[in-house]
Design a protein around this motif. Structure first.
Motif, PDB file in Angstrom:
ATOM      1  N   SER A  52       0.942  -1.034   0.084  1.00  0.00           N
ATOM      2  CA  SER A  52       0.053   0.172   0.010  1.00  0.00           C
ATOM      3  C   SER A  52       0.812   1.186  -0.024  1.00  0.00           C
ATOM      4  O   SER A  52       2.055   1.107   0.272  1.00  0.00           O
ATOM      5  CB  SER A  52      -0.900  -0.132   1.224  1.00  0.00           C
ATOM      6  N   ARG A  53       0.223   2.421  -0.483  1.00  0.00           N
ATOM      7  CA  ARG A  53       0.728   3.740  -0.477  1.00  0.00           C
ATOM      8  C   ARG A  53       0.298   4.597   0.415  1.00  0.00           C
ATOM      9  O   ARG A  53      -0.917   4.589   0.760  1.00  0.00           O
ATOM     10  CB  ARG A  53       0.880   4.109  -1.960  1.00  0.00           C
ATOM     11  N   ARG A  54       1.147   5.574   0.944  1.00  0.00           N
ATOM     12  CA  ARG A  54       0.564   6.645   1.613  1.00  0.00           C
ATOM     13  C   ARG A  54      -0.206   6.250   3.029  1.00  0.00           C
ATOM     14  O   ARG A  54      -1.110   7.172   3.750  1.00  0.00           O
ATOM     15  CB  ARG A  54      -0.166   7.537   0.971  1.00  0.00           C
ATOM     16  N   ALA A  55       0.153   5.202   3.574  1.00  0.00           N
ATOM     17  CA  ALA A  55      -0.566   4.710   4.823  1.00  0.00           C
ATOM     18  C   ALA A  55       0.141   5.494   6.252  1.00  0.00           C
ATOM     19  O   ALA A  55       1.192   5.970   5.960  1.00  0.00           O
ATOM     20  CB  ALA A  55      -0.302   3.125   5.146  1.00  0.00           C
ATOM     21  N   VAL A  56      -0.626   6.008   7.048  1.00  0.00           N
ATOM     22  CA  VAL A  56      -0.450   6.679   8.164  1.00  0.00           C
ATOM     23  C   VAL A  56      -0.838   6.106   9.351  1.00  0.00           C
ATOM     24  O   VAL A  56      -2.009   5.517   9.655  1.00  0.00           O
ATOM     25  CB  VAL A  56      -1.027   8.120   8.055  1.00  0.00           C
ATOM     26  N   ILE A  57       0.438   5.761  10.146  1.00  0.00           N
ATOM     27  CA  ILE A  57       0.209   4.997  11.540  1.00  0.00           C
ATOM     28  C   ILE A  57       0.931   5.871  12.464  1.00  0.00           C
ATOM     29  O   ILE A  57       1.776   6.004  12.580  1.00  0.00           O
ATOM     30  CB  ILE A  57       0.492   3.581  11.233  1.00  0.00           C
ATOM     31  N   ARG A  58      -0.210   6.555  13.510  1.00  0.00           N
ATOM     32  CA  ARG A  58       0.295   7.510  14.232  1.00  0.00           C
ATOM     33  C   ARG A  58      -0.337   7.533  15.784  1.00  0.00           C
ATOM     34  O   ARG A  58      -1.718   7.075  15.626  1.00  0.00           O
ATOM     35  CB  ARG A  58       0.511   8.894  13.508  1.00  0.00           C
ATOM     36  N   ASN A  59       0.193   7.919  16.790  1.00  0.00           N
ATOM     37  CA  ASN A  59      -0.304   7.974  17.932  1.00  0.00           C
ATOM     38  C   ASN A  59      -0.933   7.064  18.296  1.00  0.00           C
ATOM     39  O   ASN A  59      -2.170   6.873  19.046  1.00  0.00           O
ATOM     40  CB  ASN A  59      -1.087   9.536  17.996  1.00  0.00           C
ATOM     41  N   ASN A  60      -0.332   5.573  18.294  1.00  0.00           N
ATOM     42  CA  ASN A  60      -0.916   4.438  18.813  1.00  0.00           C
ATOM     43  C   ASN A  60      -0.139   3.975  19.847  1.00  0.00           C
ATOM     44  O   ASN A  60       1.113   4.209  19.947  1.00  0.00           O
ATOM     45  CB  ASN A  60      -1.354   3.383  17.498  1.00  0.00           C
ATOM     46  N   ILE A  61      -0.688   3.042  20.613  1.00  0.00           N
ATOM     47  CA  ILE A  61       0.059   2.201  21.805  1.00  0.00           C
ATOM     48  C   ILE A  61       0.168   0.807  21.257  1.00  0.00           C
ATOM     49  O   ILE A  61      -1.110   0.241  21.057  1.00  0.00           O
ATOM     50  CB  ILE A  61      -0.360   2.544  23.174  1.00  0.00           C
ATOM     51  N   LEU A  62       1.084   0.071  20.894  1.00  0.00           N
ATOM     52  CA  LEU A  62       1.185  -1.231  20.749  1.00  0.00           C
ATOM     53  C   LEU A  62       1.873  -2.101  21.875  1.00  0.00           C
ATOM     54  O   LEU A  62       2.878  -1.672  22.237  1.00  0.00           O
ATOM     55  CB  LEU A  62       1.780  -1.563  19.435  1.00  0.00           C
ATOM     56  N   ASP A  63       1.114  -3.040  22.390  1.00  0.00           N
ATOM     57  CA  ASP A  63       1.755  -3.855  23.595  1.00  0.00           C
ATOM     58  C   ASP A  63       1.408  -5.108  23.245  1.00  0.00           C
ATOM     59  O   ASP A  63       0.403  -5.493  23.014  1.00  0.00           O
ATOM     60  CB  ASP A  63       0.908  -3.148  24.923  1.00  0.00           C
ATOM     61  N   LYS A  64       2.513  -5.931  23.490  1.00  0.00           N
ATOM     62  CA  LYS A  64       2.446  -7.484  23.536  1.00  0.00           C
ATOM     63  C   LYS A  64       1.994  -7.849  22.041  1.00  0.00           C
ATOM     64  O   LYS A  64       1.146  -8.746  21.838  1.00  0.00           O
ATOM     65  CB  LYS A  64       1.346  -7.933  24.594  1.00  0.00           C
ATOM     66  N   THR A  65       2.725  -7.148  21.021  1.00  0.00           N
ATOM     67  CA  THR A  65       2.594  -7.546  19.816  1.00  0.00           C
ATOM     68  C   THR A  65       3.741  -8.199  19.322  1.00  0.00           C
ATOM     69  O   THR A  65       4.728  -8.085  19.690  1.00  0.00           O
ATOM     70  CB  THR A  65       2.056  -6.515  18.713  1.00  0.00           C
ATOM     71  N   PHE A  66       3.607  -9.572  18.374  1.00  0.00           N
ATOM     72  CA  PHE A  66       4.822 -10.263  17.911  1.00  0.00           C
ATOM     73  C   PHE A  66       5.654  -9.251  16.998  1.00  0.00           C
ATOM     74  O   PHE A  66       6.733  -8.926  17.513  1.00  0.00           O
ATOM     75  CB  PHE A  66       4.206 -11.290  16.845  1.00  0.00           C
ATOM     76  N   PHE A  67       5.004  -8.722  15.826  1.00  0.00           N
ATOM     77  CA  PHE A  67       5.768  -7.351  15.343  1.00  0.00           C
ATOM     78  C   PHE A  67       4.765  -6.192  15.653  1.00  0.00           C
ATOM     79  O   PHE A  67       3.602  -6.504  15.776  1.00  0.00           O
ATOM     80  CB  PHE A  67       5.710  -7.533  13.562  1.00  0.00           C
ATOM     81  N   GLY A  68       5.429  -5.222  16.236  1.00  0.00           N
ATOM     82  CA  GLY A  68       4.507  -4.048  16.292  1.00  0.00           C
ATOM     83  C   GLY A  68       3.889  -3.583  15.059  1.00  0.00           C
ATOM     84  O   GLY A  68       2.888  -3.760  14.779  1.00  0.00           O
ATOM     85  N   ILE A  69       4.725  -2.958  14.134  1.00  0.00           N
ATOM     86  CA  ILE A  69       4.216  -2.319  12.697  1.00  0.00           C
ATOM     87  C   ILE A  69       5.070  -3.005  11.924  1.00  0.00           C
ATOM     88  O   ILE A  69       6.183  -2.833  11.781  1.00  0.00           O
ATOM     89  CB  ILE A  69       4.105  -0.778  13.097  1.00  0.00           C
ATOM     90  N   TYR A  70       4.507  -3.547  10.649  1.00  0.00           N
ATOM     91  CA  TYR A  70       5.335  -4.224   9.999  1.00  0.00           C
ATOM     92  C   TYR A  70       4.724  -3.762   8.306  1.00  0.00           C
ATOM     93  O   TYR A  70       3.590  -3.541   7.943  1.00  0.00           O
ATOM     94  CB  TYR A  70       4.743  -5.763   9.771  1.00  0.00           C
ATOM     95  N   ILE A  71       5.599  -3.083   7.573  1.00  0.00           N
ATOM     96  CA  ILE A  71       5.458  -2.566   6.295  1.00  0.00           C
ATOM     97  C   ILE A  71       6.103  -3.453   5.407  1.00  0.00           C
ATOM     98  O   ILE A  71       7.315  -3.763   5.288  1.00  0.00           O
ATOM     99  CB  ILE A  71       5.916  -1.117   6.223  1.00  0.00           C
ATOM    100  N   GLN A  72       5.007  -3.962   4.372  1.00  0.00           N
ATOM    101  CA  GLN A  72       5.610  -4.952   3.629  1.00  0.00           C
ATOM    102  C   GLN A  72       5.139  -4.260   1.992  1.00  0.00           C
ATOM    103  O   GLN A  72       3.922  -4.274   1.711  1.00  0.00           O
ATOM    104  CB  GLN A  72       4.985  -6.445   3.658  1.00  0.00           C
ATOM    105  N   PHE A  73       5.929  -4.141   1.207  1.00  0.00           N
ATOM    106  CA  PHE A  73       6.030  -3.421  -0.057  1.00  0.00           C
ATOM    107  C   PHE A  73       5.296  -2.261   0.055  1.00  0.00           C
ATOM    108  O   PHE A  73       4.304  -1.985  -0.743  1.00  0.00           O
ATOM    109  CB  PHE A  73       5.392  -4.282  -1.156  1.00  0.00           C
ATOM    110  N   GLY A  74       5.501  -1.463   1.116  1.00  0.00           N
ATOM    111  CA  GLY A  74       4.768   0.036   1.161  1.00  0.00           C
ATOM    112  C   GLY A  74       5.451   1.182   0.707  1.00  0.00           C
ATOM    113  O   GLY A  74       6.828   0.837   0.477  1.00  0.00           O
ATOM    114  N   PHE A  75       5.033   2.144   0.234  1.00  0.00           N
ATOM    115  CA  PHE A  75       5.531   3.313  -0.493  1.00  0.00           C
ATOM    116  C   PHE A  75       5.133   4.537   0.311  1.00  0.00           C
ATOM    117  O   PHE A  75       3.760   4.737   0.275  1.00  0.00           O
ATOM    118  CB  PHE A  75       5.494   3.397  -1.949  1.00  0.00           C
ATOM    119  N   ASP A  76       5.933   5.452   0.497  1.00  0.00           N
ATOM    120  CA  ASP A  76       5.357   6.650   1.107  1.00  0.00           C
ATOM    121  C   ASP A  76       4.460   6.606   2.105  1.00  0.00           C
ATOM    122  O   ASP A  76       3.657   7.449   2.401  1.00  0.00           O
ATOM    123  CB  ASP A  76       4.963   7.449   0.153  1.00  0.00           C
TER     124      ASP A  76
END
Length: 168
Positions: A99-123
């Protein structure tokens, strides 16, 4: 013509999954505080998913919690906890798929395997998230922010502790 869909116990729409079914491109899904057990939330439209007072999205130690599969998606203001653990599936609190232009902000990630994973992401923008893991065994912990075959990412102001690698 974009609309705002309100989600919560006191709202007409009770679940995020239900809101995603009725949402159209450009809409905002506004989620009231509470504890949501919705398995894997798959976003396939360009929408904004916004939490009010950090509603909890709980993966029940079984699921990837949010999967972004559209361009221009915003995920902001959630507490995302208890993803599944799988080295085959690479479960994440939030995962972006091609995906392009995803925005992931101001989150709390707790007890996750991967927190945030960007696969073939752009911008994409990953900003001001707090990401924490507690696993002591390397096979039970992915990376805080994992970027796989991605380009032009902006990763700003995140706090990451307890993962195998902070940013990979």
């Amino acid at each position: 013509f974009a609309k705002t869909i309100h989600v919560g116990k006191q709202q007409q729409v009770k679940t995020i999954q239900q809101a995603l079914l009725i949402a159209a491109t450009g809409d905002t899904v506004l989620v009231q505080s509470g504890h949501y057990h919705e398995q894997n939330i798959i976003i396939e439209k360009s929408i904004s998913l916004i939490g009010i007072n950090h509603p909890v999205l709980d993966g029940d130690n079984k699921y990837e919690i949010i999967s972004i599969k559209a361009d221009g998606v915003v995920v902001e203001g959630f507490k995302i906890i208890n993803s599944g653990v799988s080295s085959i599936e690479d479960y994440a609190g939030v995962k972006v798929y091609s995906s392009r232009r995803a925005v992931i902000r101001n989150n709390i990630l707790d007890k996750t395997f991967f927190g945030i994973y960007i696969q073939f992401g752009f911008d994409c923008l990953i900003e001001n998230n707090t990401i924490t893991a507690y696993n002591k065994v390397e096979q039970e912990s992915g990376n805080g922010i994992h970027c796989w075959k991605s380009d032009s990412l902006r990763i700003l102001g995140n706090s990451i502790t307890g993962h195998r690698d902070g940013i990979y």
